[in-house]
Design an enzyme around this catalytic site. Structure first.
Site, PDB file in Angstrom:
ATOM      1  N   HIS A  53     -18.036  63.908   9.462  1.00  0.00           N
ATOM      2  CA  HIS A  53     -18.212  65.165   8.721  1.00  0.00           C
ATOM      3  C   HIS A  53     -19.371  66.021   9.233  1.00  0.00           C
ATOM      4  O   HIS A  53     -20.290  66.356   8.507  1.00  0.00           O
ATOM      5  CB  HIS A  53     -18.383  64.882   7.217  1.00  0.00           C
ATOM      6  CG  HIS A  53     -17.242  64.152   6.611  1.00  0.00           C
ATOM      7  ND1 HIS A  53     -17.239  63.744   5.292  1.00  0.00           N
ATOM      8  CD2 HIS A  53     -16.048  63.741   7.121  1.00  0.00           C
ATOM      9  CE1 HIS A  53     -16.113  63.117   5.018  1.00  0.00           C
ATOM     10  NE2 HIS A  53     -15.378  63.098   6.130  1.00  0.00           N
ATOM     11  N   GLU A 146      -8.527  71.911   1.284  1.00  0.00           N
ATOM     12  CA  GLU A 146      -8.665  73.167   0.552  1.00  0.00           C
ATOM     13  C   GLU A 146      -8.733  74.374   1.481  1.00  0.00           C
ATOM     14  O   GLU A 146      -9.261  74.297   2.589  1.00  0.00           O
ATOM     15  CB  GLU A 146      -9.952  73.159  -0.276  1.00  0.00           C
ATOM     16  CG  GLU A 146      -9.997  72.116  -1.369  1.00  0.00           C
ATOM     17  CD  GLU A 146     -11.303  72.154  -2.154  1.00  0.00           C
ATOM     18  OE1 GLU A 146     -11.412  71.421  -3.152  1.00  0.00           O
ATOM     19  OE2 GLU A 146     -12.214  72.922  -1.774  1.00  0.00           O
ATOM     20  N   TYR A 156     -18.662  75.181  -4.478  1.00  0.00           N
ATOM     21  CA  TYR A 156     -17.251  74.856  -4.305  1.00  0.00           C
ATOM     22  C   TYR A 156     -16.891  73.444  -4.768  1.00  0.00           C
ATOM     23  O   TYR A 156     -15.786  72.973  -4.513  1.00  0.00           O
ATOM     24  CB  TYR A 156     -16.826  75.164  -2.859  1.00  0.00           C
ATOM     25  CG  TYR A 156     -16.822  76.664  -2.673  1.00  0.00           C
ATOM     26  CD1 TYR A 156     -15.679  77.405  -2.902  1.00  0.00           C
ATOM     27  CD2 TYR A 156     -18.003  77.354  -2.402  1.00  0.00           C
ATOM     28  CE1 TYR A 156     -15.691  78.786  -2.833  1.00  0.00           C
ATOM     29  CE2 TYR A 156     -18.027  78.744  -2.326  1.00  0.00           C
ATOM     30  CZ  TYR A 156     -16.864  79.446  -2.548  1.00  0.00           C
ATOM     31  OH  TYR A 156     -16.881  80.825  -2.499  1.00  0.00           O
ATOM     32  N   TYR A 167     -10.032  56.745  -0.607  1.00  0.00           N
ATOM     33  CA  TYR A 167      -9.076  56.276   0.389  1.00  0.00           C
ATOM     34  C   TYR A 167      -8.371  54.991  -0.028  1.00  0.00           C
ATOM     35  O   TYR A 167      -7.293  54.685   0.469  1.00  0.00           O
ATOM     36  CB  TYR A 167      -9.768  56.095   1.741  1.00  0.00           C
ATOM     37  CG  TYR A 167     -10.107  57.414   2.394  1.00  0.00           C
ATOM     38  CD1 TYR A 167      -9.110  58.216   2.937  1.00  0.00           C
ATOM     39  CD2 TYR A 167     -11.419  57.872   2.450  1.00  0.00           C
ATOM     40  CE1 TYR A 167      -9.413  59.434   3.525  1.00  0.00           C
ATOM     41  CE2 TYR A 167     -11.731  59.090   3.036  1.00  0.00           C
ATOM     42  CZ  TYR A 167     -10.724  59.864   3.562  1.00  0.00           C
ATOM     43  OH  TYR A 167     -11.033  61.076   4.140  1.00  0.00           O
TER      44      TYR A 167
END
Length: 281
Positions: A53, A146, A156, A167
């Site tokens: 990420h 998204e 957000y 997961y």
């Protein structure tokens, strides 16, 4: 074309196998980068050891500002913490300085470049060619990818609200909405693993002018989205063609798609007049 600067983001290594997304700009002379300038680098204590990420995309707003994204770096709660750079969309001036009208410049201890927060891992970032509105696409966990309209100072929601799950199939949260947190314009369950986005502004496909093109990794799709306010319609143009890493609009009006697995670049042009669909070369 205007000044020759090339902007690059990368995984910057820190101590103890840590890293954080950083950004530079430089100029190209022959095959060498010159005049390298650091335009974003987080303080070393804020680096994270996870290898996931990182983000990241750039958008230039035409007003002297650069937007770029950083994923949450695998530490979910950091996305809600304004004292940390990860899980955010940032806005800086083209030289790396901080715009005086950024939303958190007067907030003590906040990272001054933050434009919006509560993001998981924004892989796509694009500005509407006529309205100037900023959009991102970001990976959810298991489900919950998204598309967001990214606006100044807004939250957000990640990881407080999400349409995805862990997961292992267990719930991540029982909330998909909460006051003070923005809803996505649309979301994907199951995940398609969104990658890059770009608005079409060329002339080769006049009926597609203003459409938002979206690549996906896991679903191996190229999608065309029409965004009208909060309404989003979409169609799948190509499927099972490889992992789409990037989609850009070329100066020739064609659409270029970069793949990994297999490694190649495809160019989309109008099909012959006897056909009804686009073709890829």
């Amino acid at each position: 074309a205007r000044n020759g600067w090339i902007y690059l983001s990368y995984s910057d290594p820190g101590e103890g196998d840590s890293a954080m997304t950083a950004a530079i700009r430089a100029k190209l002379q022959g095959t060498a980068l010159t005049d390298v300038q650091q335009i974003f680098k987080a303080p070393a204590p804020l680096y994270r050891t996870a290898n996931v990420h990182f983000g990241s995309r750039f958008v230039f707003d035409g007003k002297g500002h650069v937007f770029f994204s950083i994923g949450d770096r695998g530490t979910m709660t950091d996305a809600q913490d304004l004292t940390r750079p990860n899980g955010k969309v940032h806005r800086i001036n083209e030289d790396g300085s901080i715009p005086k009208d950024n939303p958190f410049v007067d907030k003590a201890d906040a990272i001054k470049s933050i434009w919006s927060y509560g993001h998981r891992n924004p892989q796509g970032l694009a500005q509407h060619p006529t309205t100037g509105a900023l959009y991102d696409v970001e990976h959810g966990p298991r489900g919950g990818d998204e598309l967001n309209l990214v606006e100044k100072g807004k939250n957000y929601g990640w990881p407080v609200i999400t349409y995805g799950m862990n997961y292992n199939g267990t719930p991540m949260t029982d909330k998909t909405a909460q006051p003070g947190m923005e809803q996505p314009l649309t979301y994907w369950v199951p995940s398609i693993a969104v990658s890059s986005i770009g608005f079409y502004t060329g002339t080769k496909f006049p009926q597609w002018k203003g459409s938002l093109f979206l690549g996906s990794l896991a679903a191996q799709e190229l999608r065309r989205l029409e965004v009208n306010g909060t309404q989003v319609t979409q169609e799948v143009l190509f499927k099972n063609v490889g992992r789409l890493r990037d989609v850009v609009m070329g100066p020739d009006g064609a659409i270029y798609v970069a793949f990994n697995q297999p490694d190649r670049i495809a160019r989309l042009v109008p099909a012959p007049a006897t056909a009804t669909s686009a073709s890829a070369q």
